[in-house]
Design a protein around this motif. Structure first.
Motif, PDB file in Angstrom:
ATOM      1  N   ALA A  95     104.083 -62.098-104.955  1.00 26.16           N
ATOM      2  CA  ALA A  95     103.872 -63.537-105.136  1.00 26.16           C
ATOM      3  C   ALA A  95     103.388 -63.868-106.545  1.00 26.16           C
ATOM      4  O   ALA A  95     103.748 -64.911-107.108  1.00 26.16           O
ATOM      5  N   SER A  96     102.605 -62.981-107.150  1.00 23.06           N
ATOM      6  CA  SER A  96     102.078 -63.224-108.500  1.00 23.06           C
ATOM      7  C   SER A  96     103.153 -63.206-109.573  1.00 23.06           C
ATOM      8  O   SER A  96     102.920 -63.641-110.698  1.00 23.06           O
ATOM      9  N   ALA A  97     104.340 -62.695-109.236  1.00 17.41           N
ATOM     10  CA  ALA A  97     105.418 -62.558-110.218  1.00 17.41           C
ATOM     11  C   ALA A  97     106.635 -63.412-109.869  1.00 17.41           C
ATOM     12  O   ALA A  97     107.677 -63.295-110.515  1.00 17.41           O
ATOM     13  N   ARG A  98     106.526 -64.264-108.881  1.00 19.07           N
ATOM     14  CA  ARG A  98     107.662 -65.109-108.506  1.00 19.07           C
ATOM     15  C   ARG A  98     107.828 -66.252-109.490  1.00 19.07           C
ATOM     16  O   ARG A  98     106.884 -66.676-110.143  1.00 19.07           O
ATOM     17  N   GLY A  99     109.060 -66.720-109.608  1.00 24.82           N
ATOM     18  CA  GLY A  99     109.360 -67.820-110.503  1.00 24.82           C
ATOM     19  C   GLY A  99     109.575 -67.400-111.945  1.00 24.82           C
ATOM     20  O   GLY A  99     109.731 -68.249-112.816  1.00 24.82           O
ATOM     21  N   MET A 100     109.585 -66.092-112.206  1.00 28.55           N
ATOM     22  CA  MET A 100     109.782 -65.574-113.569  1.00 28.55           C
ATOM     23  C   MET A 100     111.170 -64.959-113.738  1.00 28.55           C
ATOM     24  O   MET A 100     111.454 -64.391-114.777  1.00 28.55           O
ATOM     25  N   GLY A 101     112.000 -65.025-112.708  1.00 27.77           N
ATOM     26  CA  GLY A 101     113.306 -64.389-112.789  1.00 27.77           C
ATOM     27  C   GLY A 101     113.238 -62.873-112.676  1.00 27.77           C
ATOM     28  O   GLY A 101     114.150 -62.174-113.105  1.00 27.77           O
ATOM     29  N   LEU A 102     112.151 -62.354-112.097  1.00 26.06           N
ATOM     30  CA  LEU A 102     111.956 -60.910-112.031  1.00 26.06           C
ATOM     31  C   LEU A 102     113.045 -60.218-111.209  1.00 26.06           C
ATOM     32  O   LEU A 102     113.536 -59.166-111.615  1.00 26.06           O
ATOM     33  N   ALA A 103     113.436 -60.781-110.087  1.00 25.06           N
ATOM     34  CA  ALA A 103     114.479 -60.149-109.266  1.00 25.06           C
ATOM     35  C   ALA A 103     115.776 -60.005-110.067  1.00 25.06           C
ATOM     36  O   ALA A 103     116.389 -58.934-110.066  1.00 25.06           O
ATOM     37  N   SER A 104     116.161 -61.054-110.760  1.00 28.89           N
ATOM     38  CA  SER A 104     117.382 -60.995-111.575  1.00 28.89           C
ATOM     39  C   SER A 104     117.251 -59.973-112.695  1.00 28.89           C
ATOM     40  O   SER A 104     118.191 -59.226-112.983  1.00 28.89           O
ATOM     41  N   ARG A 105     116.099 -59.930-113.334  1.00 25.52           N
ATOM     42  CA  ARG A 105     115.883 -58.977-114.423  1.00 25.52           C
ATOM     43  C   ARG A 105     115.910 -57.539-113.907  1.00 25.52           C
ATOM     44  O   ARG A 105     116.441 -56.648-114.573  1.00 25.52           O
ATOM     45  N   MET A 106     115.324 -57.305-112.724  1.00 21.84           N
ATOM     46  CA  MET A 106     115.381 -55.951-112.167  1.00 21.84           C
ATOM     47  C   MET A 106     116.819 -55.562-111.846  1.00 21.84           C
ATOM     48  O   MET A 106     117.237 -54.437-112.134  1.00 21.84           O
ATOM     49  N   LEU A 107     117.574 -56.488-111.244  1.00 20.94           N
ATOM     50  CA  LEU A 107     118.967 -56.192-110.904  1.00 20.94           C
ATOM     51  C   LEU A 107     119.790 -55.860-112.146  1.00 20.94           C
ATOM     52  O   LEU A 107     120.521 -54.873-112.170  1.00 20.94           O
ATOM     53  N   THR A 108     119.672 -56.688-113.190  1.00 20.85           N
ATOM     54  CA  THR A 108     120.475 -56.440-114.388  1.00 20.85           C
ATOM     55  C   THR A 108     120.025 -55.160-115.093  1.00 20.85           C
ATOM     56  O   THR A 108     120.863 -54.416-115.603  1.00 20.85           O
ATOM     57  N   THR A 109     118.735 -54.887-115.099  1.00 21.50           N
ATOM     58  CA  THR A 109     118.239 -53.651-115.707  1.00 21.50           C
ATOM     59  C   THR A 109     118.742 -52.435-114.942  1.00 21.50           C
ATOM     60  O   THR A 109     119.166 -51.437-115.547  1.00 21.50           O
ATOM     61  N   LEU A 110     118.714 -52.504-113.622  1.00 22.57           N
ATOM     62  CA  LEU A 110     119.216 -51.392-112.797  1.00 22.57           C
ATOM     63  C   LEU A 110     120.702 -51.173-113.042  1.00 22.57           C
ATOM     64  O   LEU A 110     121.148 -50.038-113.253  1.00 22.57           O
ATOM     65  N   LEU A 111     121.487 -52.240-113.038  1.00 28.76           N
ATOM     66  CA  LEU A 111     122.928 -52.099-113.272  1.00 28.76           C
ATOM     67  C   LEU A 111     123.205 -51.558-114.669  1.00 28.76           C
ATOM     68  O   LEU A 111     124.093 -50.724-114.860  1.00 28.76           O
ATOM     69  N   GLN A 112     122.428 -52.004-115.636  1.00 25.95           N
ATOM     70  CA  GLN A 112     122.607 -51.503-116.998  1.00 25.95           C
ATOM     71  C   GLN A 112     122.295 -50.006-117.056  1.00 25.95           C
ATOM     72  O   GLN A 112     122.999 -49.248-117.709  1.00 25.95           O
TER      73      GLN A 112
END
Length: 180
Positions: A95-112
């Protein structure tokens, strides 16, 4: 139907440099278990399952760490019969990290990190989980790849009425190159 499968380079640089994206370690299992417990409505698996995700499936998973605390986690694995397909099992963001686009950043970092070996992504989402739908729609846009969905597990037929139906979401084909 033809899709643009031109090579896409994902830039994961961000001004939120205090978050470290890394492969999980077996010692992260209990922290991941606690994170998922805090991330309703995610299904809670056994801690042993999370230990396996952090060890056996570390290469296809990602942890987001801030000040020594796991604040995000994605578990995934390659489909055995389709090694160019990553199945994303769970996406958890504190909850402390929501609204920062963290899920999207993790997904793109993992795919990269996985690079050109992955050309398709699968995940399952319930109809009511708008946050997940939005995350994966954005990912499809970022990858310039189509997003399709179909029934994966039916509430009555597969879950005996005890869980909402899960749609299979397919994004791809796409190409990824690492940002050097």
């Amino acid at each position: 139907m033809d899709y643009d499968t031109s090579i896409l380079t994902i830039d994961t640089n961000t001004d939120q440099s205090n978050i470290l994206f890394r492969e999980p370690k077996d010692t992260d299992g209990s922290a991941v278990f606690e994170l998922i417990n805090r991330c309703k409505p995610l299904d809670v698996n056994s801690m042993y399952c999370n230990l396996l995700q952090c060890s056996h499936f570390a290469q296809t998973s990602i942890a987001a760490e801030r000040s020594g605390e796991i604040i995000g986690f994605i578990s995934g694995y390659r489909l055995p019969q389709q090694p160019d397909t990553l199945f994303v099992w769970q996406v958890a963001v504190d909850a402390s990290a929501r609204g920062m686009g963290l899920a999207s950043r993790m997904l793109t970092t993992l795919l990269q990190r996985l690079g050109g070996d992955i050309r398709h992504l699968h995940t399952s989402i319930t109809a009511s989980n708008e946050a997940s739908w939005n995350t994966f729609r954005r990912l499809a846009e970022t990858l310039n790849a189509p997003l399709n969905s179909s029934m994966m597990f039916d509430r009555e037929r597969h879950f005996g009425g005890a869980h909402d139906s899960e749609s299979l979401v397919h994004i791809g084909p796409f190409n990824i190159t690492s940002q050097e």
